[in-house]
Motif scaffolding. Structure first.
Motif, PDB file in Angstrom:
ATOM      1  N   GLN A 188      50.351  37.126  46.384  1.00  0.00           N
ATOM      2  CA  GLN A 188      49.226  36.806  45.510  1.00  0.00           C
ATOM      3  C   GLN A 188      48.384  38.044  45.276  1.00  0.00           C
ATOM      4  N   TYR A 189      47.566  37.994  44.243  1.00  0.00           N
ATOM      5  CA  TYR A 189      46.717  39.128  43.869  1.00  0.00           C
ATOM      6  C   TYR A 189      45.267  38.664  43.969  1.00  0.00           C
ATOM      7  N   ILE A 190      44.540  39.262  44.916  1.00  0.00           N
ATOM      8  CA  ILE A 190      43.154  38.876  45.182  1.00  0.00           C
ATOM      9  C   ILE A 190      42.250  40.017  44.762  1.00  0.00           C
ATOM     10  N   ASP A 191      41.413  39.755  43.766  1.00  0.00           N
ATOM     11  CA  ASP A 191      40.537  40.807  43.223  1.00  0.00           C
ATOM     12  C   ASP A 191      41.329  42.067  42.907  1.00  0.00           C
ATOM     13  N   GLY A 192      42.531  41.867  42.344  1.00  0.00           N
ATOM     14  CA  GLY A 192      43.354  42.984  41.896  1.00  0.00           C
ATOM     15  C   GLY A 192      44.231  43.609  42.955  1.00  0.00           C
ATOM     16  N   LYS A 193      44.125  43.176  44.202  1.00  0.00           N
ATOM     17  CA  LYS A 193      44.904  43.767  45.295  1.00  0.00           C
ATOM     18  C   LYS A 193      46.053  42.834  45.674  1.00  0.00           C
ATOM     19  N   GLN A 194      47.270  43.385  45.792  1.00  0.00           N
ATOM     20  CA  GLN A 194      48.423  42.571  46.165  1.00  0.00           C
ATOM     21  C   GLN A 194      48.382  42.249  47.652  1.00  0.00           C
ATOM     22  N   VAL A 195      48.537  40.980  47.965  1.00  0.00           N
ATOM     23  CA  VAL A 195      48.528  40.515  49.349  1.00  0.00           C
ATOM     24  C   VAL A 195      49.777  39.662  49.573  1.00  0.00           C
ATOM     25  N   THR A 196      50.559  39.983  50.596  1.00  0.00           N
ATOM     26  CA  THR A 196      51.757  39.218  50.923  1.00  0.00           C
ATOM     27  C   THR A 196      51.509  38.429  52.201  1.00  0.00           C
ATOM     28  N   LEU A 197      51.752  37.138  52.157  1.00  0.00           N
ATOM     29  CA  LEU A 197      51.636  36.278  53.329  1.00  0.00           C
ATOM     30  C   LEU A 197      53.026  35.877  53.788  1.00  0.00           C
ATOM     31  N   ASN A 198      53.285  36.029  55.075  1.00  0.00           N
ATOM     32  CA  ASN A 198      54.513  35.538  55.687  1.00  0.00           C
ATOM     33  C   ASN A 198      54.187  34.317  56.542  1.00  0.00           C
ATOM     34  N   SER A 199      55.205  33.615  56.979  1.00  0.00           N
ATOM     35  CA  SER A 199      55.018  32.376  57.740  1.00  0.00           C
ATOM     36  C   SER A 199      54.023  32.575  58.886  1.00  0.00           C
ATOM     37  N   GLY A 200      52.995  31.729  58.929  1.00  0.00           N
ATOM     38  CA  GLY A 200      51.970  31.799  59.972  1.00  0.00           C
ATOM     39  C   GLY A 200      50.749  32.614  59.600  1.00  0.00           C
ATOM     40  N   ASP A 201      50.813  33.407  58.516  1.00  0.00           N
ATOM     41  CA  ASP A 201      49.674  34.233  58.101  1.00  0.00           C
ATOM     42  C   ASP A 201      48.615  33.379  57.404  1.00  0.00           C
ATOM     43  N   VAL A 202      47.381  33.893  57.432  1.00  0.00           N
ATOM     44  CA  VAL A 202      46.238  33.201  56.834  1.00  0.00           C
ATOM     45  C   VAL A 202      45.409  34.204  56.054  1.00  0.00           C
ATOM     46  N   PRO A 214      33.016  40.593  45.910  1.00  0.00           N
ATOM     47  CA  PRO A 214      33.997  39.639  46.443  1.00  0.00           C
ATOM     48  C   PRO A 214      34.649  40.203  47.705  1.00  0.00           C
ATOM     49  N   LEU A 215      35.005  39.335  48.595  1.00  0.00           N
ATOM     50  CA  LEU A 215      35.469  39.757  49.907  1.00  0.00           C
ATOM     51  C   LEU A 215      36.436  38.722  50.451  1.00  0.00           C
ATOM     52  N   TYR A 216      37.410  39.173  51.228  1.00  0.00           N
ATOM     53  CA  TYR A 216      38.305  38.238  51.901  1.00  0.00           C
ATOM     54  C   TYR A 216      38.747  38.836  53.220  1.00  0.00           C
ATOM     55  N   ILE A 217      39.278  37.969  54.086  1.00  0.00           N
ATOM     56  CA  ILE A 217      39.839  38.441  55.354  1.00  0.00           C
ATOM     57  C   ILE A 217      41.289  38.010  55.420  1.00  0.00           C
ATOM     58  N   LEU A 218      42.154  38.973  55.746  1.00  0.00           N
ATOM     59  CA  LEU A 218      43.576  38.693  55.925  1.00  0.00           C
ATOM     60  C   LEU A 218      43.867  38.623  57.420  1.00  0.00           C
ATOM     61  N   PHE A 219      44.401  37.494  57.871  1.00  0.00           N
ATOM     62  CA  PHE A 219      44.777  37.312  59.273  1.00  0.00           C
ATOM     63  C   PHE A 219      46.300  37.322  59.374  1.00  0.00           C
ATOM     64  N   LYS A 220      46.841  38.331  60.048  1.00  0.00           N
ATOM     65  CA  LYS A 220      48.285  38.442  60.218  1.00  0.00           C
ATOM     66  C   LYS A 220      48.684  37.875  61.581  1.00  0.00           C
ATOM     67  N   LYS A 221      49.682  37.010  61.570  1.00  0.00           N
ATOM     68  CA  LYS A 221      50.147  36.396  62.810  1.00  0.00           C
ATOM     69  C   LYS A 221      50.654  37.470  63.758  1.00  0.00           C
TER      70      LYS A 221
END
Length: 326
Positions: A86-100, A160-167
């Motif tokens: 997905q693209y959040i505020d223009g930045k590509q973010v990849t989520l794998n199983s278990g990521d938040v 805008p701001l987000y937090i990526l949590f990697k398993k």
């Protein structure tokens, strides 16, 4: 229950059946949920998602790209299985199983099409779902999540701001989210209360067990113990607390504190207090059989007509309708 949940989440929805054939996005939300739509953005409001509930859970439909959209609530994306881009505020973010990933109000994002085994869960919640005791605990640990949630609560966040949590290794996050999903999709008595109780547990467990990356264009951090004290006092003592009592506790001039609260939160002390009273009233209306008149007194409203006016203004209907719908 986990097997039953897994089967439900992998089952094709009506929208997915169409998207699987066409690979084109199908708009499946009520028209009144979209405030504005253009080639660039879809602006979503709260009306559809939070009717008689503070937390909304859904499975993201597969097989078609989801267009760029923005909203005025907090959103948590959990990758139940597979992966997504997905693209959040223009930045590509990849989520794998278990990521938040936890997205702030006002963040814009779009998603690439999901495949057969790519199950993405959306958990939406409003600020009032965040318990101030949670913020207090996170403040003590100087957590990046505290800064994220505190910025959101006080409206002092300009970017805008987000937090990526990697398993990372073993965690209880999967069990907690699966419990929330089971309570939501296979609803039973007190399911809404159980889900609300699990939200702070989920957030704290994410901080403890996951590797987190905070994304904030301005790189500003807000640690505001004064506003935290104000909000905590309102949350715990909503029935009797006053601006004067909070000002005395903080050793502040009452008028100075009033202006400071307005500046920091965008709301007056009375508006914040009424929000908490109405939240408690709605909780009692939906989870108990107490007479409405008793609930009004219990949450601290002295004028019944004023309560009814504020309740209808906030929820769009009267308390009796809330109870009947429940």
């Amino acid at each position: 229950m986990d097997k039953q949940l897994d089967e439900l989440l992998h089952q094709l929805t009506d929208v997915e059946k169409i998207q699987q054939q066409t690979h084109e996005y199908v708009q499946d939300l009520p028209d009144d949920t979209i405030d504005a739509s253009s080639d660039d953005y879809i602006h979503l409001n709260n009306r559809h998602f939070f009717r008689n509930k503070d937390i909304y859970v859904s499975k993201h439909n597969r097989y078609a790209r989801y267009p760029l959209h923005t909203h005025q609530f907090l959103e948590l994306n959990y990758m139940y299985s597979g992966h997504c881009v997905q693209y959040i505020d223009g930045k590509q973010v990849t989520l794998n199983s278990g990521d938040v990933v936890l997205l702030n109000k006002g963040s814009s994002h779009s998603l690439e099409a999901l495949g057969d085994n790519d199950i993405l869960i959306n958990i939406l919640f409003r600020n009032k779902s965040i318990h101030l005791d949670l913020l207090d605990k996170l403040y003590d640990s100087d957590s990046v999540l505290f800064n994220f949630l505190m910025n959101t609560t006080t409206r002092n966040q300009t970017e805008p701001l987000y937090i990526l949590f990697k398993k990372h290794g073993n965690s209880d996050v999967t069990h907690i989210i699966n419990t929330v999903l089971s309570e939501y999709f296979f609803s039973r008595k007190f399911s809404n209360q159980i889900i609300s109780s699990y939200l702070p547990i989920l957030l704290i467990t994410l901080v403890r067990d996951y590797q987190s990356e905070i994304i904030n264009k301005s790189k500003q951090r807000l640690n505001d113990p004064v506003m935290l004290t104000v909000l905590k006092d309102i949350e715990k003592g909503y029935a009797t607390v006053s601006l004067q009592s909070v000002a005395k506790e903080l050793n502040y001039n009452r008028y100075y504190l009033s202006n400071l609260i307005k500046k920091k939160t965008g709301s007056t002390f009375t508006e914040l207090l009424n929000q908490q009273k109405l939240l408690q009233a709605q909780l009692l209306i939906t989870s108990t059989k107490l007479p409405i008149s008793q609930i009004i007194r219990q949450v601290g409203f002295s004028n019944k007509n004023y309560f009814y006016s504020k309740y209808q203004e906030k929820y769009g209907h009267l308390p009796t309708e809330t109870r009947n719908n429940k």
